[in-house]
Design a protein around this motif. Structure first.
Motif, PDB file in Angstrom:
ATOM      1  N   ALA A  65       1.097  -1.109   0.009  1.00 31.77           N
ATOM      2  CA  ALA A  65      -0.424  -0.065   0.011  1.00 31.77           C
ATOM      3  C   ALA A  65       1.529   1.027   0.161  1.00 31.77           C
ATOM      4  CB  ALA A  65      -0.896  -0.293   1.008  1.00 31.77           C
ATOM      5  N   PRO A  66       2.389   1.600   0.614  1.00 32.03           N
ATOM      6  CA  PRO A  66       2.821   2.214   1.273  1.00 32.03           C
ATOM      7  C   PRO A  66       3.300   3.619  -0.388  1.00 32.03           C
ATOM      8  CG  PRO A  66       3.534   0.907   2.421  1.00 32.03           C
ATOM      9  CD  PRO A  66       2.190   0.958   2.019  1.00 32.03           C
ATOM     10  N   ILE A  67       3.689   1.997  -1.325  1.00 34.43           N
ATOM     11  CA  ILE A  67       4.742   1.885  -1.941  1.00 34.43           C
ATOM     12  C   ILE A  67       3.735   2.202  -3.158  1.00 34.43           C
ATOM     13  CG2 ILE A  67       5.749  -0.056  -4.419  1.00 34.43           C
ATOM     14  CD1 ILE A  67       6.941  -1.361  -1.533  1.00 34.43           C
ATOM     15  N   ALA A  68       2.398   1.391  -2.906  1.00 32.31           N
ATOM     16  CA  ALA A  68       1.329   2.701  -4.403  1.00 32.31           C
ATOM     17  C   ALA A  68       0.878   3.635  -4.589  1.00 32.31           C
ATOM     18  CB  ALA A  68       0.936   0.916  -5.475  1.00 32.31           C
ATOM     19  N   GLU A  69       0.569   3.942  -3.019  1.00 34.60           N
ATOM     20  CA  GLU A  69       0.289   5.408  -2.814  1.00 34.60           C
ATOM     21  C   GLU A  69       0.523   6.573  -3.239  1.00 34.60           C
ATOM     22  OE1 GLU A  69      -0.819   7.894   1.047  1.00 34.60           O
ATOM     23  OE2 GLU A  69       0.297   6.452   1.055  1.00 34.60           O
ATOM     24  N   GLY A  70      -0.456   7.035  -4.502  1.00 36.86           N
ATOM     25  CA  GLY A  70      -0.077   8.410  -5.379  1.00 36.86           C
ATOM     26  C   GLY A  70       0.655   7.339  -6.596  1.00 36.86           C
ATOM     27  N   ARG A  71       0.232   6.582  -6.878  1.00 40.50           N
ATOM     28  CA  ARG A  71       1.473   5.838  -7.923  1.00 40.50           C
ATOM     29  C   ARG A  71       0.580   5.242  -8.684  1.00 40.50           C
ATOM     30  NH1 ARG A  71       6.795   3.063  -6.162  1.00 40.50           N
ATOM     31  NH2 ARG A  71       6.732   3.722  -8.809  1.00 40.50           N
ATOM     32  N   TYR A  72      -0.252   4.761  -8.750  1.00 38.43           N
ATOM     33  CA  TYR A  72      -1.283   3.511  -9.104  1.00 38.43           C
ATOM     34  C   TYR A  72      -1.896   2.617  -7.849  1.00 38.43           C
ATOM     35  CZ  TYR A  72       1.932  -0.288  -7.213  1.00 38.43           C
ATOM     36  OH  TYR A  72       3.184  -1.203  -7.044  1.00 38.43           O
ATOM     37  N   THR A  73      -3.353   1.845  -8.837  1.00 39.91           N
ATOM     38  CA  THR A  73      -3.666   1.594  -8.400  1.00 39.91           C
ATOM     39  C   THR A  73      -3.728  -0.460  -8.396  1.00 39.91           C
ATOM     40  OG1 THR A  73      -5.507   1.580  -9.658  1.00 39.91           O
ATOM     41  CG2 THR A  73      -6.001   3.285  -7.786  1.00 39.91           C
ATOM     42  N   PHE A  74      -4.237  -0.851  -7.992  1.00 38.27           N
ATOM     43  CA  PHE A  74      -4.385  -2.650  -7.588  1.00 38.27           C
ATOM     44  C   PHE A  74      -4.995  -3.436  -7.650  1.00 38.27           C
ATOM     45  CE2 PHE A  74      -2.516  -1.150  -4.169  1.00 38.27           C
ATOM     46  CZ  PHE A  74      -2.351  -2.362  -3.672  1.00 38.27           C
ATOM     47  N   THR A  75      -5.662  -4.277  -8.299  1.00 36.82           N
ATOM     48  CA  THR A  75      -6.894  -5.076  -8.418  1.00 36.82           C
ATOM     49  C   THR A  75      -5.927  -6.859  -8.836  1.00 36.82           C
ATOM     50  OG1 THR A  75      -8.084  -3.559  -8.344  1.00 36.82           O
ATOM     51  CG2 THR A  75      -8.938  -5.796  -8.771  1.00 36.82           C
ATOM     52  N   ARG A  76      -6.137  -8.000  -7.506  1.00 27.85           N
ATOM     53  CA  ARG A  76      -5.900  -9.057  -7.485  1.00 27.85           C
ATOM     54  C   ARG A  76      -6.778  -9.573  -9.104  1.00 27.85           C
ATOM     55  NH1 ARG A  76      -7.912 -13.639  -5.162  1.00 27.85           N
ATOM     56  NH2 ARG A  76      -8.080 -12.273  -3.402  1.00 27.85           N
ATOM     57  N   ALA A  77      -5.601 -10.004 -10.183  1.00 26.63           N
ATOM     58  CA  ALA A  77      -6.201 -10.305 -10.680  1.00 26.63           C
ATOM     59  C   ALA A  77      -6.246 -12.371 -10.990  1.00 26.63           C
ATOM     60  CB  ALA A  77      -4.973 -10.185 -12.221  1.00 26.63           C
ATOM     61  N   ALA A  78      -6.017 -12.895 -10.662  1.00 23.12           N
ATOM     62  CA  ALA A  78      -6.072 -14.537  -9.507  1.00 23.12           C
ATOM     63  C   ALA A  78      -6.043 -14.973  -8.205  1.00 23.12           C
ATOM     64  CB  ALA A  78      -5.290 -15.332 -10.659  1.00 23.12           C
ATOM     65  N   GLU A  79      -6.369 -15.994  -8.108  1.00 22.15           N
ATOM     66  CA  GLU A  79      -6.201 -16.642  -6.986  1.00 22.15           C
ATOM     67  C   GLU A  79      -4.666 -16.323  -6.580  1.00 22.15           C
ATOM     68  OE1 GLU A  79      -6.743 -21.173  -4.379  1.00 22.15           O
ATOM     69  OE2 GLU A  79      -7.029 -20.154  -7.242  1.00 22.15           O
ATOM     70  N   PHE A  80      -5.021 -16.345  -4.952  1.00 13.03           N
ATOM     71  CA  PHE A  80      -3.667 -14.906  -4.135  1.00 13.03           C
ATOM     72  C   PHE A  80      -3.285 -16.599  -4.019  1.00 13.03           C
ATOM     73  CE2 PHE A  80      -1.297 -15.041  -0.350  1.00 13.03           C
ATOM     74  CZ  PHE A  80      -0.247 -13.616  -1.126  1.00 13.03           C
TER      75      PHE A  80
END
Length: 309
Positions: free
Chosen positions: A15-30
């Motif tokens: 979360a802090p790495i991506a904050e303000g840079r990009y959004t992310f969504t899981r694309a497959a089973e974890f």
């Protein structure tokens, strides 16, 4: 078998790495750090997929990683032809020979000096590749350069004081004994001093002084696949040396200055450990410091630069 770290814990790290840079969504089973996520850049809307491990190592939107490099990659045909005209001094006529598809597009060229014709990719023209016939003629003229002209060329290198020819002047293959204002004397070939940016071994990066203020710099190759990490006590002079000696175009993407020269040397060592050497068979100035582009290397450069502010 080691227990898999829960997704919630991994996402707390991301979360802090991506904050303000990009959004992310899981694309497959974890399934741990190999799980793929779909990402969208908050700046340019670029979308890409990456596994969790790479995202945690700092992978982000590549087109936005360094705006100067991204701009160069996306340069229009008009911009690139303007650069070709500038590099050739207006002495090359280039006409597109096929549909424009980027810098790999072929162009029919005519030398306005000797009227030679050839076909070449735009990316080679942008690198400065010109008329081979004129280049051969210039090389012949260089090899037979009169001594008075050779001495004049040496005087253009402000970091070199001519002392004497080693074994006498025998053309541009001659070796020179030269000196620097720092008191160092050394021998070097005439061509290295005048065409490759060779300078005092004590003042250049090879003679880096940890007891003096230092600068760490990062350069990215025009193709975007390599990054040079180097250090120097004289950044303006070092950039001029590299402009002369590096056989491809590059853009400076980061610079860290410090009064602690030893700290700068340690930062360079840490960054070199992040990515492997990209060029192993060459002889131009500083080739060993070019590293393979990786998101992890870029993340470390960005972190160090932000901490230095």
């Amino acid at each position: 078998m080691a227990a898999r770290i829960p997704e919630s814990v991994q996402l707390e790290k991301l979360a802090p790495i991506a904050e303000g840079r990009y959004t992310f969504t899981r694309a497959a089973e974890f399934k741990g750090i190999t799980t793929r996520y779909s990402c969208t850049c908050l700046k340019c809307d670029h979308q890409w997929d990456a596994n969790l491990e790479k995202l945690l190592l700092g992978q982000a939107c590549r087109p936005c990683s360094f705006s100067k490099t991204a701009s160069a990659i996306r340069a229009s045909e008009e911009d690139q032809l303007a650069k070709v005209a500038d590099l050739s001094g207006g002495k090359i006529s280039a006409v597109r020979a096929e549909k424009y598809t980027g810098n790999r597009t072929k162009y029919a060229c005519t030398c306005l000096d000797c009227k030679s014709e050839w076909v070449i990719a735009l990316k080679e023209l942008v690198k400065g590749t010109g008329c081979a016939k004129c280049a051969t003629r210039r090389s012949a003229a260089i090899r037979t350069m009169p001594e008075v002209d050779a001495l004049s060329r040496l005087s253009e290198n402000s970091g070199v004081r001519f002392i004497e020819w080693v074994g006498g002047y025998v053309g541009t293959s001659s070796r020179v004994k030269c000196g620097c204002e720092c008191g160092t004397t050394w021998e070097a070939s005439f061509l290295n001093l005048t065409y490759s940016g060779s300078a005092c071994p004590s003042c250049s990066v090879g003679g880096y002084d940890k007891a003096s203020p230092g600068t760490l710099y990062a350069l990215m190759s025009e193709c975007g696949s390599m990054v040079k990490i180097g250090i120097t006590n004289n950044p303006s002079r070092r950039m001029k040396e590299l402009e002369k000696s590096t056989p491809f175009s590059w853009t400076q993407i980061a610079q860290i200055d410090s009064q602690d020269g030893a700290l700068i040397a340690q930062l360079e060592k840490e960054l070199h450990a992040v990515s492997g050497q990209a060029i192993t068979e060459a002889s131009f100035n500083g080739y060993t410091e070019w590293r393979t582009y990786t998101p992890a290397l870029m993340a470390e450069v960005a972190r160090m630069a932000s901490e230095a502010l």
